[in-house]
Design a protein around this motif. Structure first.
Motif, PDB file in Angstrom:
ATOM      1  N   THR A 218      17.995  45.478 -27.659  1.00  0.00           N
ATOM      2  CA  THR A 218      17.169  44.816 -28.673  1.00  0.00           C
ATOM      3  C   THR A 218      16.898  43.360 -28.301  1.00  0.00           C
ATOM      4  OG1 THR A 218      18.091  46.256 -30.400  1.00  0.00           O
ATOM      5  CG2 THR A 218      16.975  44.253 -31.128  1.00  0.00           C
ATOM      6  N   LEU A 219      17.923  42.658 -27.872  1.00  0.00           N
ATOM      7  CA  LEU A 219      17.758  41.250 -27.509  1.00  0.00           C
ATOM      8  C   LEU A 219      16.937  41.093 -26.231  1.00  0.00           C
ATOM      9  CD1 LEU A 219      21.346  39.897 -28.282  1.00  0.00           C
ATOM     10  CD2 LEU A 219      19.287  39.632 -29.669  1.00  0.00           C
ATOM     11  N   ASP A 220      17.205  41.948 -25.246  1.00  0.00           N
ATOM     12  CA  ASP A 220      16.501  41.839 -23.967  1.00  0.00           C
ATOM     13  C   ASP A 220      15.006  42.153 -24.091  1.00  0.00           C
ATOM     14  OD1 ASP A 220      18.851  41.145 -22.765  1.00  0.00           O
ATOM     15  OD2 ASP A 220      19.218  43.100 -21.830  1.00  0.00           O
ATOM     16  N   SER A 221      14.661  43.008 -25.040  1.00  0.00           N
ATOM     17  CA  SER A 221      13.259  43.445 -25.163  1.00  0.00           C
ATOM     18  C   SER A 221      12.550  42.803 -26.355  1.00  0.00           C
ATOM     19  CB  SER A 221      13.208  44.971 -25.298  1.00  0.00           C
ATOM     20  OG  SER A 221      13.915  45.410 -26.447  1.00  0.00           O
ATOM     21  N   TRP A 222      13.125  41.733 -26.886  1.00  0.00           N
ATOM     22  CA  TRP A 222      12.590  41.145 -28.116  1.00  0.00           C
ATOM     23  C   TRP A 222      11.115  40.745 -27.981  1.00  0.00           C
ATOM     24  CZ3 TRP A 222      14.068  40.720 -33.103  1.00  0.00           C
ATOM     25  CH2 TRP A 222      13.344  39.823 -33.915  1.00  0.00           C
ATOM     26  N   GLU A 223      10.790  39.965 -26.967  1.00  0.00           N
ATOM     27  CA  GLU A 223       9.404  39.492 -26.799  1.00  0.00           C
ATOM     28  C   GLU A 223       8.445  40.660 -26.567  1.00  0.00           C
ATOM     29  OE1 GLU A 223       9.104  36.478 -23.851  1.00  0.00           O
ATOM     30  OE2 GLU A 223      10.483  35.107 -24.875  1.00  0.00           O
ATOM     31  N   ASN A 224       8.873  41.609 -25.762  1.00  0.00           N
ATOM     32  CA  ASN A 224       8.042  42.774 -25.494  1.00  0.00           C
ATOM     33  C   ASN A 224       7.835  43.614 -26.755  1.00  0.00           C
ATOM     34  OD1 ASN A 224       6.520  44.459 -23.797  1.00  0.00           O
ATOM     35  ND2 ASN A 224       8.273  45.787 -23.399  1.00  0.00           N
ATOM     36  N   ASN A 225       8.878  43.727 -27.547  1.00  0.00           N
ATOM     37  CA  ASN A 225       8.781  44.507 -28.787  1.00  0.00           C
ATOM     38  C   ASN A 225       7.936  43.789 -29.841  1.00  0.00           C
ATOM     39  OD1 ASN A 225      10.293  46.525 -27.683  1.00  0.00           O
ATOM     40  ND2 ASN A 225      12.206  45.970 -28.710  1.00  0.00           N
ATOM     41  N   GLU A 226       7.977  42.469 -29.836  1.00  0.00           N
ATOM     42  CA  GLU A 226       7.089  41.713 -30.728  1.00  0.00           C
ATOM     43  C   GLU A 226       5.633  41.990 -30.374  1.00  0.00           C
ATOM     44  OE1 GLU A 226       8.485  37.726 -32.888  1.00  0.00           O
ATOM     45  OE2 GLU A 226       8.132  37.499 -30.745  1.00  0.00           O
ATOM     46  N   LYS A 227       5.356  42.074 -29.083  1.00  0.00           N
ATOM     47  CA  LYS A 227       3.999  42.383 -28.628  1.00  0.00           C
ATOM     48  C   LYS A 227       3.590  43.785 -29.082  1.00  0.00           C
ATOM     49  CE  LYS A 227       1.146  42.681 -24.449  1.00  0.00           C
ATOM     50  NZ  LYS A 227       1.113  42.595 -22.969  1.00  0.00           N
ATOM     51  N   LYS A 228       4.491  44.733 -28.947  1.00  0.00           N
ATOM     52  CA  LYS A 228       4.220  46.106 -29.386  1.00  0.00           C
ATOM     53  C   LYS A 228       3.956  46.147 -30.889  1.00  0.00           C
ATOM     54  CE  LYS A 228       7.112  48.228 -25.799  1.00  0.00           C
ATOM     55  NZ  LYS A 228       8.369  48.981 -25.537  1.00  0.00           N
ATOM     56  N   LEU A 229       4.718  45.366 -31.621  1.00  0.00           N
ATOM     57  CA  LEU A 229       4.528  45.297 -33.076  1.00  0.00           C
ATOM     58  C   LEU A 229       3.168  44.698 -33.401  1.00  0.00           C
ATOM     59  CD1 LEU A 229       5.367  45.286 -36.054  1.00  0.00           C
ATOM     60  CD2 LEU A 229       6.712  43.217 -35.605  1.00  0.00           C
ATOM     61  N   SER A 242       8.182  39.125 -41.894  1.00  0.00           N
ATOM     62  CA  SER A 242       9.474  38.464 -42.104  1.00  0.00           C
ATOM     63  C   SER A 242      10.407  38.712 -40.929  1.00  0.00           C
ATOM     64  CB  SER A 242      10.127  38.975 -43.392  1.00  0.00           C
ATOM     65  OG  SER A 242      10.587  40.306 -43.218  1.00  0.00           O
ATOM     66  N   LEU A 243      11.357  37.804 -40.742  1.00  0.00           N
ATOM     67  CA  LEU A 243      12.314  37.938 -39.645  1.00  0.00           C
ATOM     68  C   LEU A 243      13.095  39.244 -39.774  1.00  0.00           C
ATOM     69  CD1 LEU A 243      13.824  36.956 -37.164  1.00  0.00           C
ATOM     70  CD2 LEU A 243      15.315  35.608 -38.686  1.00  0.00           C
ATOM     71  N   MET A 244      13.543  39.591 -40.984  1.00  0.00           N
ATOM     72  CA  MET A 244      14.320  40.817 -41.147  1.00  0.00           C
ATOM     73  C   MET A 244      13.505  42.043 -40.780  1.00  0.00           C
ATOM     74  SD  MET A 244      17.046  42.433 -41.660  1.00  0.00           S
ATOM     75  CE  MET A 244      18.259  41.301 -42.340  1.00  0.00           C
ATOM     76  N   ASP A 245      12.223  42.083 -41.182  1.00  0.00           N
ATOM     77  CA  ASP A 245      11.371  43.216 -40.807  1.00  0.00           C
ATOM     78  C   ASP A 245      11.207  43.288 -39.287  1.00  0.00           C
ATOM     79  OD1 ASP A 245      11.114  43.883 -43.425  1.00  0.00           O
ATOM     80  OD2 ASP A 245       8.986  43.381 -43.618  1.00  0.00           O
ATOM     81  N   LYS A 246      11.044  42.121 -38.649  1.00  0.00           N
ATOM     82  CA  LYS A 246      10.933  42.087 -37.185  1.00  0.00           C
ATOM     83  C   LYS A 246      12.209  42.613 -36.528  1.00  0.00           C
ATOM     84  CE  LYS A 246       7.765  38.149 -36.510  1.00  0.00           C
ATOM     85  NZ  LYS A 246       7.678  36.791 -35.943  1.00  0.00           N
ATOM     86  N   VAL A 247      13.338  42.201 -37.055  1.00  0.00           N
ATOM     87  CA  VAL A 247      14.627  42.629 -36.491  1.00  0.00           C
ATOM     88  C   VAL A 247      14.784  44.143 -36.608  1.00  0.00           C
ATOM     89  CG1 VAL A 247      17.129  42.556 -36.833  1.00  0.00           C
ATOM     90  CG2 VAL A 247      15.806  40.426 -36.822  1.00  0.00           C
ATOM     91  N   ILE A 248      14.495  44.668 -37.780  1.00  0.00           N
ATOM     92  CA  ILE A 248      14.629  46.121 -37.989  1.00  0.00           C
ATOM     93  C   ILE A 248      13.686  46.876 -37.063  1.00  0.00           C
ATOM     94  CG2 ILE A 248      14.288  48.002 -39.650  1.00  0.00           C
ATOM     95  CD1 ILE A 248      15.189  46.021 -41.845  1.00  0.00           C
ATOM     96  N   LEU A 249      12.433  46.425 -36.981  1.00  0.00           N
ATOM     97  CA  LEU A 249      11.451  47.089 -36.122  1.00  0.00           C
ATOM     98  C   LEU A 249      11.809  46.976 -34.646  1.00  0.00           C
ATOM     99  CD1 LEU A 249       8.223  46.066 -38.036  1.00  0.00           C
ATOM    100  CD2 LEU A 249       8.900  48.421 -37.498  1.00  0.00           C
ATOM    101  N   SER A 250      12.240  45.793 -34.220  1.00  0.00           N
ATOM    102  CA  SER A 250      12.587  45.601 -32.815  1.00  0.00           C
ATOM    103  C   SER A 250      13.792  46.451 -32.430  1.00  0.00           C
ATOM    104  CB  SER A 250      12.874  44.124 -32.536  1.00  0.00           C
ATOM    105  OG  SER A 250      13.100  43.909 -31.168  1.00  0.00           O
ATOM    106  N   THR A 251      14.781  46.543 -33.317  1.00  0.00           N
ATOM    107  CA  THR A 251      15.962  47.365 -33.053  1.00  0.00           C
ATOM    108  C   THR A 251      15.569  48.837 -32.980  1.00  0.00           C
ATOM    109  OG1 THR A 251      17.282  45.753 -34.309  1.00  0.00           O
ATOM    110  CG2 THR A 251      18.331  47.848 -33.759  1.00  0.00           C
ATOM    111  N   ALA A 252      14.703  49.261 -33.892  1.00  0.00           N
ATOM    112  CA  ALA A 252      14.245  50.657 -33.904  1.00  0.00           C
ATOM    113  C   ALA A 252      13.466  50.989 -32.636  1.00  0.00           C
ATOM    114  CB  ALA A 252      13.385  50.912 -35.136  1.00  0.00           C
ATOM    115  N   ILE A 253      12.559  50.092 -32.231  1.00  0.00           N
ATOM    116  CA  ILE A 253      11.770  50.321 -31.017  1.00  0.00           C
ATOM    117  C   ILE A 253      12.681  50.354 -29.789  1.00  0.00           C
ATOM    118  CG2 ILE A 253      10.015  49.308 -29.501  1.00  0.00           C
ATOM    119  CD1 ILE A 253       8.608  48.288 -32.051  1.00  0.00           C
ATOM    120  N   ALA A 254      13.678  49.476 -29.758  1.00  0.00           N
ATOM    121  CA  ALA A 254      14.633  49.469 -28.644  1.00  0.00           C
ATOM    122  C   ALA A 254      15.371  50.799 -28.567  1.00  0.00           C
ATOM    123  CB  ALA A 254      15.625  48.320 -28.805  1.00  0.00           C
TER     124      ALA A 254
END
Length: 301
Positions: A218-229, A242-254
């Motif tokens: 999740t941490l390593d792919s954060w920027e890439n996952n933000e782009k996907k989002l 929101s940050l929490m929504d980003k965190v949940i989505l980024s963790t799920a995508i990871a």
């Protein structure tokens, strides 16, 4: 054991804390597992509360027996509650006894204000009084009563929640996990078996590896996952998520990207439930839509 959903929750919490206060990965990992361990402390603390209610009832009976002027209730007290077979099994559980002996701060003081008030509310309640009037003993009835007692006076007790938050701030976010563990413990008890073990936090090395890998991915792919989002947002700017929504989505995508053997629907459903716990009222709908679109774009089964 701590279920995979609860492990995912702790990863989400850890990632969220990282983006509020960045630290080195080894420190972050250590903090995550320390947080998981604190849930076990809360779990034991809640079990001890049930046992303390029994001990307080026994104490009240002894006070009644030692009164100078006794009533029939003092001489022949109703012992149905203190003889509850589920409470006795919890009281005698060696793992609970050992862990409490090692961590005496988890033992409830008999004069604790919350304990006394809860005991008074419980004994004045209709469910308790009806239970005490029932004739005979049944393990199933004892189990059902303690399960409902736990829900009413611990799991759904706002005063209890506030008390815990004052004791340990992190417990507030994890009460629902500990509550689930206690309910499972009560439900798993068998009349003809000793209660020797309790629920483990981490089942095995596979669970620990899952937690570490998901956190790192999740941490390593954060920027890439933000782009996907961002590519899947419609009429909405990434900055407004929101940050929490980003965190949940980024963790799920990871997890979708790095754990191919877990069905996508299972992963999506897990993070929808996590959103219901940590995010806003409509976040689960938003998160479901984004993840569903992501899986369709990737033909992720």
């Amino acid at each position: 054991m701590l279920g995979r959903r609860q492990i995912r929750e702790k990863v989400v919490q850890t990632v969220y804390s990282y983006y509020q206060n960045p630290v080195k990965f080894d420190v972050l990992e250590k903090n995550m597992f320390a947080g998981i361990e604190k849930i076990y402390y809360l779990y034991i603390y809640e079990l001890n509360f049930l046992v303390a209610l029994k001990e307080l009832a026994e104490h009240q009976i002894e006070i009644g027996k030692n009164k100078y002027i006794k009533t029939d209730a003092n001489t022949n007290p109703n012992q149905k509650f203190i003889n509850n077979q589920v409470l006795i099994k919890l009281e005698e559980n060696p793992e609970r006894l050992f862990f409490t002996g090692q961590h005496k701060q988890l033992k409830w003081d008999m004069h604790d204000d919350l304990l006394v008030k809860t005991f008074q509310r419980m004994t004045a309640g209709k469910r308790y009084q009806d239970f005490m009037k029932e004739e005979g003993y049944s393990f199933e009835a004892d189990q059902k009563f303690i399960g409902k007692l736990f829900l009413r006076y611990i799991a759904e007790n706002d005063d209890f929640h506030d008390y815990l938050e004052d004791k340990e701030l992190s417990w507030y976010d994890d009460i629902h996990i500990a509550n689930s563990m206690v309910q499972k413990t009560i439900g798993f008890l068998k009349e003809d078996e000793e209660s020797r073990t309790l629920i483990k936090m981490i089942k095995d090395d596979e669970d620990k590896t899952f937690a570490i890998k998901l956190l790192r991915n999740t941490l390593d792919s954060w920027e890439n996952n933000e782009k996907k989002l961002g590519e899947r947002l419609e009429n909405w700017d990434l900055e407004r998520v929101s940050l929490m929504d980003k965190v949940i989505l980024s963790t799920a995508i990871a997890e979708l990207d790095n754990f191919p053997f877990t069905p996508s629907r299972v992963i999506i459903n897990e993070y929808i439930e996590i959103a219901k716990v940590f995010a806003t009222d409509r976040s689960n709908i938003f998160i479901n839509g984004i993840l569903d679109k992501y899986c369709k774009d990737l033909n992720r089964i």
